[in-house]
Scaffold this active site. Structure first.
Site, PDB file in Angstrom:
ATOM      1  N   ASP A  55      -0.488 -10.797   4.683  1.00  0.00           N
ATOM      2  CA  ASP A  55      -0.983  -9.323   4.485  1.00  0.00           C
ATOM      3  C   ASP A  55       0.072  -8.351   3.982  1.00  0.00           C
ATOM      4  O   ASP A  55      -0.378  -7.063   3.945  1.00  0.00           O
ATOM      5  CB  ASP A  55      -1.684  -9.005   5.751  1.00  0.00           C
ATOM      6  CG  ASP A  55      -0.722  -9.103   6.800  1.00  0.00           C
ATOM      7  OD1 ASP A  55      -0.210 -10.052   7.269  1.00  0.00           O
ATOM      8  OD2 ASP A  55      -0.550  -7.941   7.713  1.00  0.00           O
ATOM      9  N   ARG A  59       1.325   7.088   1.518  1.00  0.00           N
ATOM     10  CA  ARG A  59       1.851   6.110   0.688  1.00  0.00           C
ATOM     11  C   ARG A  59       1.162   6.008  -0.749  1.00  0.00           C
ATOM     12  O   ARG A  59      -0.262   6.245  -0.842  1.00  0.00           O
ATOM     13  CB  ARG A  59       1.711   4.815   1.360  1.00  0.00           C
ATOM     14  CG  ARG A  59       2.019   3.444   0.691  1.00  0.00           C
ATOM     15  CD  ARG A  59       2.420   2.493   1.592  1.00  0.00           C
ATOM     16  NE  ARG A  59       1.205   1.797   2.193  1.00  0.00           N
ATOM     17  CZ  ARG A  59       1.203   0.820   3.101  1.00  0.00           C
ATOM     18  NH1 ARG A  59       2.408   0.340   3.595  1.00  0.00           N
ATOM     19  NH2 ARG A  59       0.277   0.143   3.451  1.00  0.00           N
ATOM     20  N   GLY A  63      -7.377  -6.024   8.444  1.00  0.00           N
ATOM     21  CA  GLY A  63      -7.794  -4.769   7.705  1.00  0.00           C
ATOM     22  C   GLY A  63      -6.895  -3.789   7.951  1.00  0.00           C
ATOM     23  O   GLY A  63      -5.926  -3.674   8.767  1.00  0.00           O
ATOM     24  N   ARG A  85      -3.771  -7.441  -1.232  1.00  0.00           N
ATOM     25  CA  ARG A  85      -2.772  -8.318  -0.720  1.00  0.00           C
ATOM     26  C   ARG A  85      -3.145  -9.626  -0.713  1.00  0.00           C
ATOM     27  O   ARG A  85      -4.351  -9.944  -1.067  1.00  0.00           O
ATOM     28  CB  ARG A  85      -2.537  -8.064   0.971  1.00  0.00           C
ATOM     29  CG  ARG A  85      -2.210  -6.532   1.097  1.00  0.00           C
ATOM     30  CD  ARG A  85      -3.077  -6.042   2.217  1.00  0.00           C
ATOM     31  NE  ARG A  85      -3.180  -4.791   2.585  1.00  0.00           N
ATOM     32  CZ  ARG A  85      -2.320  -4.129   3.191  1.00  0.00           C
ATOM     33  NH1 ARG A  85      -1.390  -4.637   3.784  1.00  0.00           N
ATOM     34  NH2 ARG A  85      -2.215  -2.631   3.211  1.00  0.00           N
ATOM     35  N   ARG A 106      -4.970   1.416  10.595  1.00  0.00           N
ATOM     36  CA  ARG A 106      -4.549   2.778  10.900  1.00  0.00           C
ATOM     37  C   ARG A 106      -4.215   3.524   9.488  1.00  0.00           C
ATOM     38  O   ARG A 106      -3.192   4.132   9.422  1.00  0.00           O
ATOM     39  CB  ARG A 106      -3.125   2.687  11.597  1.00  0.00           C
ATOM     40  CG  ARG A 106      -2.234   1.926  11.150  1.00  0.00           C
ATOM     41  CD  ARG A 106      -0.778   2.172  11.935  1.00  0.00           C
ATOM     42  NE  ARG A 106       0.148   1.169  11.416  1.00  0.00           N
ATOM     43  CZ  ARG A 106       1.363   1.403  11.554  1.00  0.00           C
ATOM     44  NH1 ARG A 106       1.751   2.443  12.058  1.00  0.00           N
ATOM     45  NH2 ARG A 106       2.198   0.498  11.036  1.00  0.00           N
TER      46      ARG A 106
HETATM   47  P1  AMP Z   1       1.479  -4.244  10.161  1.00  0.00           P
HETATM   48  O1  AMP Z   1       2.611  -5.052  11.144  1.00  0.00           O
HETATM   49  O2  AMP Z   1       1.779  -2.725   9.763  1.00  0.00           O
HETATM   50  O3  AMP Z   1       1.663  -5.023   8.750  1.00  0.00           O
HETATM   51  O4  AMP Z   1       0.072  -4.067  10.704  1.00  0.00           O
HETATM   52  C1  AMP Z   1      -0.495  -5.578  10.942  1.00  0.00           C
HETATM   53  C2  AMP Z   1      -1.973  -5.235  11.323  1.00  0.00           C
HETATM   54  O5  AMP Z   1      -2.034  -4.468  12.637  1.00  0.00           O
HETATM   55  C3  AMP Z   1      -2.899  -4.376  10.310  1.00  0.00           C
HETATM   56  O6  AMP Z   1      -4.165  -4.777  10.534  1.00  0.00           O
HETATM   57  C4  AMP Z   1      -2.543  -3.009  10.919  1.00  0.00           C
HETATM   58  O7  AMP Z   1      -3.607  -2.147  10.126  1.00  0.00           O
HETATM   59  C5  AMP Z   1      -2.641  -3.136  12.378  1.00  0.00           C
HETATM   60  N1  AMP Z   1      -1.914  -2.008  12.914  1.00  0.00           N
HETATM   61  C6  AMP Z   1      -0.687  -2.105  13.182  1.00  0.00           C
HETATM   62  N2  AMP Z   1      -0.520  -0.772  13.711  1.00  0.00           N
HETATM   63  C7  AMP Z   1      -1.702  -0.246  14.221  1.00  0.00           C
HETATM   64  C8  AMP Z   1      -2.214   0.785  15.197  1.00  0.00           C
HETATM   65  N3  AMP Z   1      -1.175   1.719  15.657  1.00  0.00           N
HETATM   66  N4  AMP Z   1      -3.330   1.038  15.378  1.00  0.00           N
HETATM   67  C9  AMP Z   1      -4.253   0.099  14.357  1.00  0.00           C
HETATM   68  N5  AMP Z   1      -3.986  -0.974  13.866  1.00  0.00           N
HETATM   69  C10 AMP Z   1      -2.750  -0.904  13.831  1.00  0.00           C
HETATM   70 MG    MG Z   2       0.950  -4.801   6.924  1.00  0.00          MG
END
Ligand code: AMP
Ligand code: MG
Length: 487
Positions: free
Chosen positions: A247, A171, A85, A178, A88
């Site tokens: 995702d 964005r 989900g 996804r 952030r």
């Molecule tokens: P990503 O690697 O950016 O595709 O993120 C993978 C998952 O980790 C997603 O569910 C993001 O929302 C969550 N996520 C990444 N960074 C953060 C953060 N700083 N705080 C909370 N959730 C995060």
């Molecule tokens: Mg992502």
């Protein structure tokens, strides 16, 4: 300011969590994409950067917004996580742009959501500016990608390995649905949810499928083809996404999530930059296979929609997966035919292209520069410069000879051919060392490198002498060996 029309918020409640951005201490507008804002029909008062900063940081929620965090699951490096989900990112709403296309406006780094798990919901300045540059560069290169509307500093620090300045990235996407969104409902055996989601995606991205006999099977095929085409385009510019988790793969066919992505300098099929990709799962050459693997995961989710008879569903879905391979091969060949100026189609073209790539691999030739210099050779000049890209020249010399013979059977003057090649072989890509240079300066409050790099990548196919420095490979001491997610 926005003419919102929020279709995702009208979906059943279990599709998302309603959540407001958490205000930040000192929002400052770092960059605003006026061209994109116009395309979106946003009436922004650019003479009031403070107001823009307040809106894009999430401190002021504009009228008509219905902020929410989307629910999704996903395979991360092959392991399934049933709940990820938006941890952030907050979707503040959708607008219908000047071309009639619905676009999401999302604030990334706008504070915690019910999906944040142990994360802080925030983003650091470096990754925010990185995504800004990379996504705008991809768009300018003619590759489907999410866009950058704005970047805002928060005036707060985020703690990663070290304290870093915080920022929010705004964005814009054709949607944020996804493969992982489908997986979220499939993991819960929520067939109603799957059907609602599939109908939503058809309505939004593939409306031509509304009336076909088997809309869900055709949806799977359309997504498979969109992704096959996209990955072929990535390979054509030397792009390595770096985190092709399910995702991070959209149903729309747009490139999304520019975490540790990077462009090839010297051509190396097995190249990996991302520090977290230890096994090389997402190496340059593996990307089509991984895209197909991801589409297989989507197919699994969609089986109950494709046919009531499970065996039949599996059979037809498998057929689509094999079509992915054919589609990718055709798209790849088309991309590389264009890059090497082959507008007619001959049996041996694939081998000819592969022979060039083999010479580049062996000669450690810079991917972007080699193809750009080949445009000069097509115009009857610059052979020495072309060959000088190769540490080992013999194969390249032989290849040029074969290529010239092949070109004799092509139409058009030398000038016309060269111009056509220049339109598909960029002079400028966001080279890793230039990106790092821009981010390092930005961390010391100097945005001049970032702004200049952005100007450079916004017109990648033109020769502009003032941007010469962006066309050349890094010096040995400038080479970037690894990239980081930095989330
Ligand atoms: P990503 O690697 O950016 O595709 O993120 C993978 C998952 O980790 C997603 O569910 C993001 O929302 C969550 N996520 C990444 N960074 C953060 C953060 N700083 N705080 C909370 N959730 C995060
Ligand atoms: Mg992502």
């Amino acid at each position: 300011m926005f003419q919102f029309d929020n279709s995702y918020a009208r979906l059943p409640e279990r599709f998302y969590a309603s959540v407001y951005p958490e205000p930040v201490e000192g929002p400052v507008l770092l960059k605003f994409n006026e061209g994109l804002a116009q395309e979106l029909g946003i009436e922004a008062d650019v003479t009031d950067p403070q107001r823009l900063a307040a809106i894009f940081a999430g401190n002021v929620v504009p009228q008509g917004a219905t902020p929410l965090a989307m629910a999704y699951a996903g395979h991360q490096f092959g392991s399934f996580v049933p709940q990820l989900g938006d941890g952030r990112a907050i979707l503040i709403g959708e607008v219908v742009d000047r071309n009639g296309t619905r676009r999401d406006i999302q604030l990334k780094g706008a504070g915690p959501t019910p999906f944040s798990r142990r994360g802080d919901g925030r983003a650091a300045l470096g990754p925010v500016l990185r995504e800004y540059i990379l996504s705008e560069a991809m768009h300018a290169l003619g590759i489907r990608a999410t866009r950058a509307l704005a970047a805002v500093a928060t005036g707060e620090q985020v703690y990663r390995e070290t304290p870093q300045p915080g920022a929010v990235f705004v964005r814009v996407a054709s949607s944020h649905v996804r493969i992982g969104t489908f997986q979220y409902f499939a993991a819960r055996q929520d067939v109603d949810g799957l059907k609602t989601l599939a109908d939503y995606v058809i309505e939004r991205h593939y409306p031509e499928l509304r009336a076909v006999e088997k809309p869900y099977l055709e949806l799977l095929r359309a997504v498979a083809f969109a992704q096959a085409d996209l990955v072929a385009r990535w390979l054509g510019i030397g792009f390595i996404h770096g985190v092709m988790n399910t995702d991070n793969m959209t149903l729309s066919g747009e490139t999304i999530d520019f975490g540790p992505c990077a462009f090839l300098d010297e051509y190396d099929q097995m190249k990996v930059f991302s520090s977290i990709d230890q096994g090389g799962r997402y190496a340059y050459r593996n990307q089509p296979g991984i895209a197909q693997w991801n589409i297989a995961r989507l197919a699994e989710c969609m089986l109950p929609l494709i046919d009531e008879d499970q065996d039949k569903a599996v059979l037809t879905a498998n057929h689509v997966l094999s079509e992915f391979g054919q589609r990718f091969q055709a798209a790849w060949l088309s991309v590389f035919r264009n890059k090497t100026c082959l507008s007619s189609e001959e049996e041996g073209d694939g081998d000819l292209v592969q022979a060039l790539l083999a010479a580049m691999q062996e000669g450690e030739a810079d991917f972007t520069l080699t193809f750009r210099r080949l445009c000069d050779v097509a115009a009857g000049a610059g052979e020495e410069a072309f060959l000088s890209s190769f540490k080992e020249r013999d194969k390249a010399t032989t290849w040029l000879e074969t290529w010239r013979q092949r070109l004799e059977r092509e139409r058009g003057s030398q000038e016309e051919r060269s111009a056509a090649m220049r339109a598909v072989n960029p002079a400028i890509i966001p080279r890793n060392h230039k990106v790092e240079e821009a981010l390092a300066a930005a961390n010391y409050s100097d945005l001049s490198f970032f702004n200049r790099l952005l100007q450079a990548v916004e017109r990648p196919y033109e020769d502009r002498p003032e941007f010469e420095a962006y066309t050349v490979p890094p010096k040995p001491e400038e080479r970037v060996l690894q990239t980081f997610c930095g989330t």
